[in-house]
Scaffold this motif. Structure first.
Motif, PDB file in Angstrom:
ATOM      1  N   TYR A  47       0.883  -1.174   0.000  1.00 16.24           N
ATOM      2  CA  TYR A  47       0.000   0.000   0.000  1.00 16.24           C
ATOM      3  C   TYR A  47       0.910   1.210   0.000  1.00 16.24           C
ATOM      4  CZ  TYR A  47      -4.199  -2.728   1.070  1.00 16.24           C
ATOM      5  OH  TYR A  47      -5.249  -3.599   1.003  1.00 16.24           O
ATOM      6  N   ARG A  50      -1.540   1.847  -6.360  1.00 15.20           N
ATOM      7  CA  ARG A  50      -1.384   2.847  -7.429  1.00 15.20           C
ATOM      8  C   ARG A  50      -2.552   2.695  -8.410  1.00 15.20           C
ATOM      9  NH1 ARG A  50       3.656   0.357  -6.662  1.00 15.20           N
ATOM     10  NH2 ARG A  50       3.168  -1.024  -8.391  1.00 15.20           N
ATOM     11  N   TYR A  52      -4.817   4.266 -11.673  1.00 14.47           N
ATOM     12  CA  TYR A  52      -4.899   5.189 -12.805  1.00 14.47           C
ATOM     13  C   TYR A  52      -6.352   5.590 -12.959  1.00 14.47           C
ATOM     14  CZ  TYR A  52      -4.750   7.113 -17.505  1.00 14.47           C
ATOM     15  OH  TYR A  52      -4.881   7.939 -18.601  1.00 14.47           O
ATOM     16  N   THR A  84      -2.702   5.949  -4.176  1.00 15.00           N
ATOM     17  CA  THR A  84      -1.957   7.027  -4.791  1.00 15.00           C
ATOM     18  C   THR A  84      -2.280   6.954  -6.276  1.00 15.00           C
ATOM     19  OG1 THR A  84       0.220   8.072  -5.028  1.00 15.00           O
ATOM     20  CG2 THR A  84       0.147   5.676  -5.202  1.00 15.00           C
ATOM     21  N   GLU A  85      -2.262   8.092  -6.945  1.00 17.72           N
ATOM     22  CA  GLU A  85      -2.609   8.086  -8.364  1.00 17.72           C
ATOM     23  C   GLU A  85      -1.383   7.897  -9.232  1.00 17.72           C
ATOM     24  OE1 GLU A  85      -5.565  10.405 -10.362  1.00 17.72           O
ATOM     25  OE2 GLU A  85      -6.315  11.158  -8.430  1.00 17.72           O
ATOM     26  N   ALA A  86      -1.531   7.037 -10.230  1.00 18.09           N
ATOM     27  CA  ALA A  86      -0.498   6.837 -11.243  1.00 18.09           C
ATOM     28  C   ALA A  86      -0.821   7.734 -12.430  1.00 18.09           C
ATOM     29  CB  ALA A  86      -0.460   5.380 -11.680  1.00 18.09           C
ATOM     30  N   SER A  87       0.187   8.358 -13.012  1.00 19.52           N
ATOM     31  CA  SER A  87      -0.054   9.279 -14.129  1.00 19.52           C
ATOM     32  C   SER A  87      -0.239   8.532 -15.456  1.00 19.52           C
ATOM     33  CB  SER A  87       1.093  10.287 -14.249  1.00 19.52           C
ATOM     34  OG  SER A  87       2.321   9.610 -14.426  1.00 19.52           O
ATOM     35  N   ASP A  91       1.911   2.327 -15.151  1.00 22.62           N
ATOM     36  CA  ASP A  91       2.512   2.472 -13.822  1.00 22.62           C
ATOM     37  C   ASP A  91       1.540   2.110 -12.705  1.00 22.62           C
ATOM     38  OD1 ASP A  91       4.834   3.461 -15.027  1.00 22.62           O
ATOM     39  OD2 ASP A  91       4.062   5.517 -15.004  1.00 22.62           O
ATOM     40  N   ALA A  92       0.339   1.664 -13.052  1.00 24.16           N
ATOM     41  CA  ALA A  92      -0.726   1.473 -12.072  1.00 24.16           C
ATOM     42  C   ALA A  92      -0.891   0.018 -11.663  1.00 24.16           C
ATOM     43  CB  ALA A  92      -2.045   1.999 -12.638  1.00 24.16           C
ATOM     44  N   ASP A  93      -1.366  -0.166 -10.434  1.00 18.91           N
ATOM     45  CA  ASP A  93      -1.825  -1.479  -9.969  1.00 18.91           C
ATOM     46  C   ASP A  93      -3.266  -1.700 -10.407  1.00 18.91           C
ATOM     47  OD1 ASP A  93       0.575  -1.913  -8.357  1.00 18.91           O
ATOM     48  OD2 ASP A  93      -0.269  -0.436  -6.968  1.00 18.91           O
ATOM     49  N   THR A 121      -2.147  -6.829 -10.727  1.00 21.51           N
ATOM     50  CA  THR A 121      -2.895  -5.740 -11.364  1.00 21.51           C
ATOM     51  C   THR A 121      -4.372  -6.088 -11.415  1.00 21.51           C
ATOM     52  OG1 THR A 121      -2.489  -6.676 -13.570  1.00 21.51           O
ATOM     53  CG2 THR A 121      -0.980  -4.930 -12.825  1.00 21.51           C
TER      54      THR A 121
END
Length: 200
Positions: A47, A50, A52, A84-87, A91-93, A121
């Motif tokens: 944790y 991430r 998007y 948390t935000e992925a851009s 890059d995201a879970d 993911t």
């Protein structure tokens, strides 16, 4: 490991859980061992998650802002650093995906797993044409509910919970019962056999 013996506060009739938080916890975390379910929980190995969260406006509803507000409520209610935000999606879970073509059911799916079976993911699918639980009326509730599935929660069997299954929830926000489940999962190992768990 010990689970706090919280009393359930959001259950309504019919109440299949009584006052047993542990029974609710094992049911909603899919570790009850009942109905061919395992007692092994396989949760996130880190944790914050991430996520998007792409920009999206539907019928004048800012869906990105709605998703962010629901994430913030889960964090504020648990006092845990959950998101948390992925851009970028790579890059995201978790990736929020919008389907503007099909009238499917909003859902979360695991798209890849780590070697130990824990999620690597996931995708959170939002169907803008869904008429059973339309975004025009229930946008906030949809995100709050689906974010519960992002944590790995299953459906509750009580109408007092946001994660109720097979029907539209009667509440739009995470309940104290559900927030407590996430708090426990956040502080427990991500891979654990809950047949060994008892109440404190």
């Amino acid at each position: 490991k010990i689970i706090p013996a919280f009393g359930l506060v959001n259950v309504v009739l019919p109440n299949v859980y009584g006052d047993r938080f542990l029974m609710f916890f094992k049911d909603i975390s899919k570790t009850s061992g009942d109905l061919d379910l395992s007692t092994v929980y396989k949760g996130w190995n880190h944790y914050p998650i991430r996520i998007y969260c792409p920009p999206k406006v539907f019928q004048d509803i800012d869906l990105q802002a709605t998703a962010r507000a629901a994430m913030a409520e889960w964090e504020q209610g648990t006092l845990c650093d959950l998101f948390t935000e992925a851009s970028q999606p790579e890059d995201a879970d978790v990736i929020i995906i919008y389907d503007d073509v099909n009238e499917g059911r909003h859902h979360v799916t695991v798209t890849a797993r780590n070697a130990d079976g824990t999620p690597k993911t996931k995708e959170l699918w939002i169907y803008t044409l869904n008429t059973e639980v339309p975004l025009s009326r229930y946008a906030y509730m949809v995100y709050a509910h689906e974010l519960g599935h992002v944590f790995g929660l299953d459906h509750s069997r009580n109408l007092g919970h946001l994660l109720i299954g097979l029907t539209t929830p009667q509440v739009s926000h995470p309940t104290l019962d559900e927030l407590r489940v996430v708090q426990v999962l956040y502080h427990m190992p991500n891979l654990f056999d809950y047949s060994n768990v008892s109440e404190e």
